[in-house]
Design a protein around this motif. Structure first.
Motif, PDB file in Angstrom:
ATOM      1  N   VAL A 209       0.857  -1.190   0.000  1.00  0.00           N
ATOM      2  CA  VAL A 209       0.000   0.000   0.000  1.00  0.00           C
ATOM      3  C   VAL A 209       0.894   1.242   0.000  1.00  0.00           C
ATOM      4  O   VAL A 209       1.780   1.376   0.846  1.00  0.00           O
ATOM      5  N   LEU A 210       0.652   2.144  -0.933  1.00  0.00           N
ATOM      6  CA  LEU A 210       1.390   3.411  -0.971  1.00  0.00           C
ATOM      7  C   LEU A 210       0.842   4.337   0.108  1.00  0.00           C
ATOM      8  O   LEU A 210      -0.350   4.611   0.160  1.00  0.00           O
TER       9      LEU A 210
ATOM     10  N   LEU B 225     -11.270  -3.468   1.007  1.00  0.00           N
ATOM     11  CA  LEU B 225     -11.233  -4.898   0.703  1.00  0.00           C
ATOM     12  C   LEU B 225     -12.334  -5.678   1.419  1.00  0.00           C
ATOM     13  O   LEU B 225     -12.457  -6.889   1.233  1.00  0.00           O
ATOM     14  N   GLY B 226     -13.110  -4.983   2.237  1.00  0.00           N
ATOM     15  CA  GLY B 226     -14.252  -5.622   2.887  1.00  0.00           C
ATOM     16  C   GLY B 226     -13.951  -6.300   4.202  1.00  0.00           C
ATOM     17  O   GLY B 226     -14.753  -7.130   4.670  1.00  0.00           O
TER      18      GLY B 226
ATOM     19  N   PRO C 235     -17.734   6.208   7.824  1.00  0.00           N
ATOM     20  CA  PRO C 235     -18.653   5.424   8.667  1.00  0.00           C
ATOM     21  C   PRO C 235     -18.265   3.957   8.762  1.00  0.00           C
ATOM     22  O   PRO C 235     -18.623   3.281   9.733  1.00  0.00           O
ATOM     23  N   ARG C 236     -17.511   3.444   7.797  1.00  0.00           N
ATOM     24  CA  ARG C 236     -17.123   2.030   7.831  1.00  0.00           C
ATOM     25  C   ARG C 236     -16.206   1.727   9.012  1.00  0.00           C
ATOM     26  O   ARG C 236     -16.170   0.586   9.508  1.00  0.00           O
TER      27      ARG C 236
ATOM     28  N   VAL D  95      -5.553   1.279   6.821  1.00  0.00           N
ATOM     29  CA  VAL D  95      -6.892   0.999   7.333  1.00  0.00           C
ATOM     30  C   VAL D  95      -7.940   1.168   6.234  1.00  0.00           C
ATOM     31  O   VAL D  95      -8.851   0.341   6.083  1.00  0.00           O
ATOM     32  N   LEU D  96      -7.824   2.237   5.447  1.00  0.00           N
ATOM     33  CA  LEU D  96      -8.779   2.472   4.361  1.00  0.00           C
ATOM     34  C   LEU D  96      -8.717   1.351   3.321  1.00  0.00           C
ATOM     35  O   LEU D  96      -9.754   0.938   2.780  1.00  0.00           O
ATOM     36  N   LYS D  97      -7.521   0.848   3.038  1.00  0.00           N
ATOM     37  CA  LYS D  97      -7.386  -0.272   2.105  1.00  0.00           C
ATOM     38  C   LYS D  97      -8.081  -1.504   2.666  1.00  0.00           C
ATOM     39  O   LYS D  97      -8.770  -2.235   1.926  1.00  0.00           O
TER      40      LYS D  97
END
Length: 388
Positions: free
Chosen positions: A79-80, A140-141, A197-198, A134-136
């Motif tokens: 991840v960059l 990815l679910g 929100p995720r 974290v966003l990645k």
């Protein structure tokens, strides 16, 4: 892995191999394979039958990502992102085979080793780069995020990470504060209207192997700040800033976390997350054991062989060896790069025996380069001694 019985059949002994990595020399999976191979070879030489289960382990700090993806049979996802000094860096994310669990190490995007080439910046170092990981994971679910604390170069109370997830930390004039722990002394309020929100929907498991609170003489700044480059004045500034952060967080969420054990880990990284999300702080070895089903494996083994680069007093305080001692149902033997515990201490801890891979006086570089072959040779000797 099983050694063949060549004489009168007897019940096979169950051996669990549960080592940490030998940092700088070999990852936990390599250590486990070497010990397993050596022990099986030793058993065969005695015509003894053994069943060996290898469980590469970690204590929740650096190396946990590698231990878990090895156990899951998956590969690290690049991840960059940015490091603690906000410089571009490629970090890694771990994901379980079913895609439900993601593992993120604080050291991967806010670690001291990444910034070893530059002067320490204790007041401005940031956890912002962890946000991309974290966003990645969310993209990815992942339904559960394991966040491994330890090895960070930061003391920002996790505000950088929360900023990357969409929060804004504002001063009295509504201006967004610069990155880092130092500027938090001017914090007036936190705007969470843009918070992803995720992040509130996933299960947060935070691996933590220290019990320090956020503030005070035993807190994040005082205990861990100096190793991150903080002067005596910086420590005072950071403690005051974290106090202000705690005040604002408590006023906004009603959650008082400043005195909770573990909130001082990784520069207070968990305090912002824990104020807005439901987080579960778990001793690192316990969290890893849960994911890998290690309690069951160790609890039913006749012998557990564990290991780490250096066996010392810290090994008995929240590290892999201490976790193995709590979970093992049978004998425990330790194989280490070096030993600094006396026989009486080993006995009182419940360790049957401890072996160093060093055959005599040796340079660290030599031991490191030959670690795997030395581990295999030592495990061969352990088997010959234990099974004789």
């Amino acid at each position: 892995m099983t050694a063949t019985q060549n004489s009168t059949p007897t019940a096979a002994l169950h051996i669990a191999v549960v080592p940490d990595s030998f940092k700088g020399s070999a990852r936990a999976s390599e250590v486990a394979d070497a010990i397993s191979a050596g022990f099986v070879a030793g058993a065969r030489s005695l015509k003894r039958e053994v069943s060996v289960t290898a469980v590469p382990f970690a204590d929740g700090g650096e190396g946990t990502l590698e231990a878990l993806i090895d156990a899951w049979g998956t590969e690290a996802i690049p991840v960059l992102t940015t490091d603690a000094l906000n410089r571009p860096v490629t970090s890694r994310l771990g994901l379980s085979a079913d895609g439900k669990i993601a593992v993120v190490e604080a050291a991967e995007a806010a670690g001291l080793p990444q910034v070893a080439d530059a002067p320490r910046q204790p007041l401005s170092a940031t956890t912002y780069g962890l946000g991309a990981l974290v966003l990645k994971a969310l993209d990815l679910g992942a339904q559960e995020i394991i966040l491994c604390l330890g090895g960070s170069a930061t003391t920002d109370g996790g505000t950088g990470l929360l900023s990357a997830l969409g929060a804004k930390f504002l001063d009295a004039e509504g201006q967004q504060l610069p990155a880092g722990g130092g500027p938090l002394s001017a914090l007036d309020r936190i705007d969470t209207s843009g918070l992803d929100p995720r992040a509130a929907e996933v299960s947060w498991q935070i691996a933590c192997d220290v019990t320090n609170p956020l503030l005070g003489d035993n807190g994040a700044a005082a205990i861990f700040g100096p190793q991150k480059g903080a002067s005596a004045q910086d420590v005072k500034t950071l403690d005051q800033s974290l106090t202000r952060l705690a005040d604002v967080l408590e006023a906004a969420t009603g959650r008082g976390l400043r005195a909770e054990e573990g909130m001082g880990a990784a520069g207070g990284l968990a305090v912002s997350l824990g104020s807005y999300f439901t987080v579960d702080l778990v001793p690192g070895w316990e969290l890893v054991a849960r994911v890998l089903d290690a309690h069951r494996i160790m609890g039913t083994a006749d012998l557990v062989i564990t290991g780490e680069g250096r066996l010392d007093s810290q090994s008995l305080q929240g590290k892999v060896v201490s976790g193995v001692l709590q979970a093992a149902g049978g004998d425990v033997i330790v194989i280490a790069g070096s030993l600094s515990l006396g026989d009486q201490t080993l006995a009182e801890a419940g360790i049957l025996a401890a072996y160093s891979i060093a055959r005599g006086p040796a340079e660290l570089s030599q031991l490191s380069s030959e670690a795997l072959s030395l581990l295999e040779q030592t495990a061969f000797s352990v088997a010959r001694t234990y099974l004789h």
